[in-house]
Structures are given as structure tokens and as C-alpha cells.
Scaffold this motif. Structure first.
Motif, short mmCIF file in Angstrom:
data_model
loop_
_atom_site.label_atom_id
_atom_site.label_comp_id
_atom_site.label_asym_id
_atom_site.label_seq_id
_atom_site.Cartn_x
_atom_site.Cartn_y
_atom_site.Cartn_z
N PRO A 229 0.81 -1.23 0.00
CA PRO A 229 0.00 0.00 0.00
C PRO A 229 0.84 1.27 0.00
O PRO A 229 0.44 2.28 -0.61
CB PRO A 229 -0.82 -0.12 1.29
N ILE A 230 1.99 1.25 0.66
CA ILE A 230 2.84 2.44 0.69
C ILE A 230 3.39 2.73 -0.71
O ILE A 230 3.41 3.88 -1.16
CB ILE A 230 3.99 2.26 1.71
N GLU A 231 3.81 1.66 -1.41
CA GLU A 231 4.31 1.84 -2.78
C GLU A 231 3.20 2.34 -3.70
O GLU A 231 3.42 3.21 -4.55
CB GLU A 231 4.86 0.52 -3.33
N ILE A 232 1.98 1.82 -3.52
CA ILE A 232 0.85 2.26 -4.35
C ILE A 232 0.56 3.73 -4.09
O ILE A 232 0.31 4.51 -5.02
CB ILE A 232 -0.40 1.40 -4.06
N ALA A 233 0.60 4.14 -2.83
CA ALA A 233 0.37 5.55 -2.49
C ALA A 233 1.43 6.44 -3.14
O ALA A 233 1.12 7.52 -3.67
CB ALA A 233 0.36 5.74 -0.98
N ASN A 234 2.69 5.98 -3.11
CA ASN A 234 3.77 6.75 -3.75
C ASN A 234 3.57 6.85 -5.26
O ASN A 234 3.81 7.90 -5.87
CB ASN A 234 5.13 6.10 -3.45
#
Length: 299
Positions: A229-234
Motif C-alpha cells: 500500500p505504501i508503494e501504491i500511495a507513492n
């Protein structure tokens, strides 16, 4: 003097067309184009009937992506081969951005009056509906449906960013099967989009212009795979800033003239920003299916 069918949505965006209607008529008349005005309504049978008139030289659609796409859909269904002028007066105006039509009304009218045109591809969904710029499902699509009209009028495309950001905390992936006619892919994905241009929703540069040809008979599919999820948000923030995010392992990029998408779950799709059918769907790309007015620099 030429005659144009002018079809407009009075509710699009900031309601520019109703406020500037007299100036629009005057501007076209200065260029020897007489307008027959039609207002989008619940029953548009009279508009479709008027498209077949022998004295009409061109059709002009004024509104957001949904309105401009609907007018194109009627033209394709009815076999209307007249050139199509587009005035983007909605929130995002993806198609007009894709063909370099400015949002400034008078400059956009000048381009139509100059008469330069070329033909662009159209996507046909389930042999029924056409789209000019995008077909999308999954993440952010529901957000676009839920964005209040008042918020869109006040904030423009930024309203979609706010809604989409609110969904990042509740990411949901969908099991997808994608058939391109030559290959089959099975993915758990947050988002699937078929694009005919560089703009979609509130994202201004999903692809670079060097990657896209909207008259080559092919369309791009972007699949955002399930991941961290953090990579997707980035990645989402990179898309907002127009930065290159396509090298990520979370992105699957396909190109074809045919797509079939299915899922074991219910997935709502949008067609040019408007509610479309649920999966499964089939998409056929029709090469150079509609002629549109463009700046001479686009030729």
C-alpha cells in the motif's frame, strides 16, 4: 455559410456555455458558421434525428467528457460521418486535452472555425457503447462517481484527487482475467484502464505523448497490480505530479486492438468518466472512426 449542430450540456463544469451562449453564437457567425442549438436532455431523440439532416456540415459538442463522448457515441451508432468539433467545458476535459483543444472558449472556437481535422480511434464496448479517451474500473472509479457536483465546480479536477486520496486507506483489489486476443493475463489488481491518450480523470500525464498515437488502431491498457500500500500511495503521488511510474513492478502495460476483461467479483466500469457496464466486457478498437477538429500543429 456553413451550418453546425451545436449540442451542449448546460450543467457541465462551471456552466460556461449557458452564460456565454450569445458570445458563442456571435463568434461562430463571425466565421460564417450558423448554429442550430440543442440542449442535452433526458430524451435526446430529436438531437439524433437532427444529425441526419442534409444541410448540416459539422457537429459540435460542448460539455464534459461524458457529454462529448455521448455525442460521439450517437454519431458512430447512427453512421454520421460529419467532422466533430469539441469544446471542453467540464471538470477534467480529457479528450479535448488529448487533441490539444484549449480550455479557453474563444481559442477553441477559432480552432473549429479554421477547419483542420484528422481522424482518431474509438473504443467500442460490448458492441454498444463507444469511448473516446478512457474505460476504467476499480480503484478511484467509485470515487469519481461519488464526487459531489458542487465540489467539482469549486475545486475542479482537484476534487477527484481529494476523493481518491480518501480511498487509499481502504484499497481493494479484484481478480481479473484479461484477454488481448493473443495472450491471457490473470492478475489481482486495484485498477484497470484502457486509454486513448495521455489524460484520464484528474491525471494529466498518465503516459508521455511520445508513447501514444490516438489514430494507430491500438489502445493502451494499464493494470495496477496488488502490492504494498505504501508503494501504491507513492505511485499515486507520482501520477499526480506527472512523474514516470511505469517502471514499477506493480504496473502491467499492454497494447492491443482488442481486450476482454472479466472478474469473479462485481466491478463497476466507467466510460469517459460516466457510469458504464459491469464486468465482463469486450472492447474493440476501431481505427480512425471519427473525424475531429484539431489545431494545425496537431496534423
Amino acid at each position: 455559410m456553413k451550418r453546425a449542430l451545436f449540442i451542449y450540456n448546460p450543467m457541465s463544469g462551471n456552466r460556461l456555455v449557458p452564460r456565454e451562449l450569445d458570445r458563442i453564437i456571435e463568434k461562430f457567425q463571425e466565421n460564417d458558421i450558423f448554429l442550430d442549438m440543442y440542449r442535452i436532455a433526458e430524451d435526446n431523440s430529436k438531437i439524433i434525428e437532427a444529425m441526419h439532416r442534409k444541410d448540416i456540415d459539422m457537429i459540435i459538442g460542448a460539455g464534459g467528457d461524458g457529454t462529448i463522448g455521448n455525442v460521439a457515441n450517437w454519431m458512430i451508432k447512427e453512421g454520421i460521418k460529419l467532422p466533430y468539433g469539441t469544446l471542453g467545458t467540464g471538470t477534467c476535459n480529457n479528450f479535448t486535452h488529448n487533441i490539444d483543444i484549449p480550455e479557453d472558449m474563444e481559442k477553441a472556437i477559432d480552432i473549429i472555425c479554421q477547419g483542420h481535422s484528422y481522424s482518431v480511434d474509438v473504443g467500442i464496448v460490448n458492441s454498444k457503447h463507444s469511448f473516446l479517451s478512457s474505460l476504467a474500473g476499480g480503484m478511484f472509479v467509485e470515487a469519481s462517481f461519488k464526487t459531489e457536483p458542487e465540489l467539482k465546480q469549486k475545486l475542479g479536477p482537484f476534487a477527484y484527487y481529494l476523493k481518491a486520496l480518501s480511498e487509499l486507506a481502504n484499497l481493494k483489489s479484484y481478480p481479473l482475467e484479461i484477454d488481448t486476443g493473443t495472450d491471457i493475463y490473470k492478475e489481482n489488481a486495484y485498477l484497470v484502464m484502457i486509454l486513448n491518450g495521455t489524460h484520464v480523470g484528474s491525471f494529466k500525464r498518465v503516459f508521455s505523448e511520445s508513447q501514444i498515437d490516438i489514430s494507430d488502431g491500438l489502445m493502451e491498457m494499464l493494470v495496477l497490480r496488488e502490492g504494498n500500500p505504501i508503494e501504491i500511495a507513492n505511485m499515486f503521488l507520482m501520477m499526480m505530479r506527472g512523474e514516470d511510474y511505469l517502471k514499477s513492478d506493480s504496473v502491467l502495460l499492454l497494447k492491443s486492438d482488442y481486450f476482454k476483461i472479466s472478474s469473479t467479483e462485481k466491478v463497476n466500469m466507467s466510460i469517459d468518466g460516466e457510469k458504464g457496464p459491469m464486468l465482463p466486457i469486450e472492447v474493440e478498437v476501431r481505427k480512425k472512426a471519427i473525424e475531429v477538429f484539431v489545431p494545425y500543429t496537431k496534423l
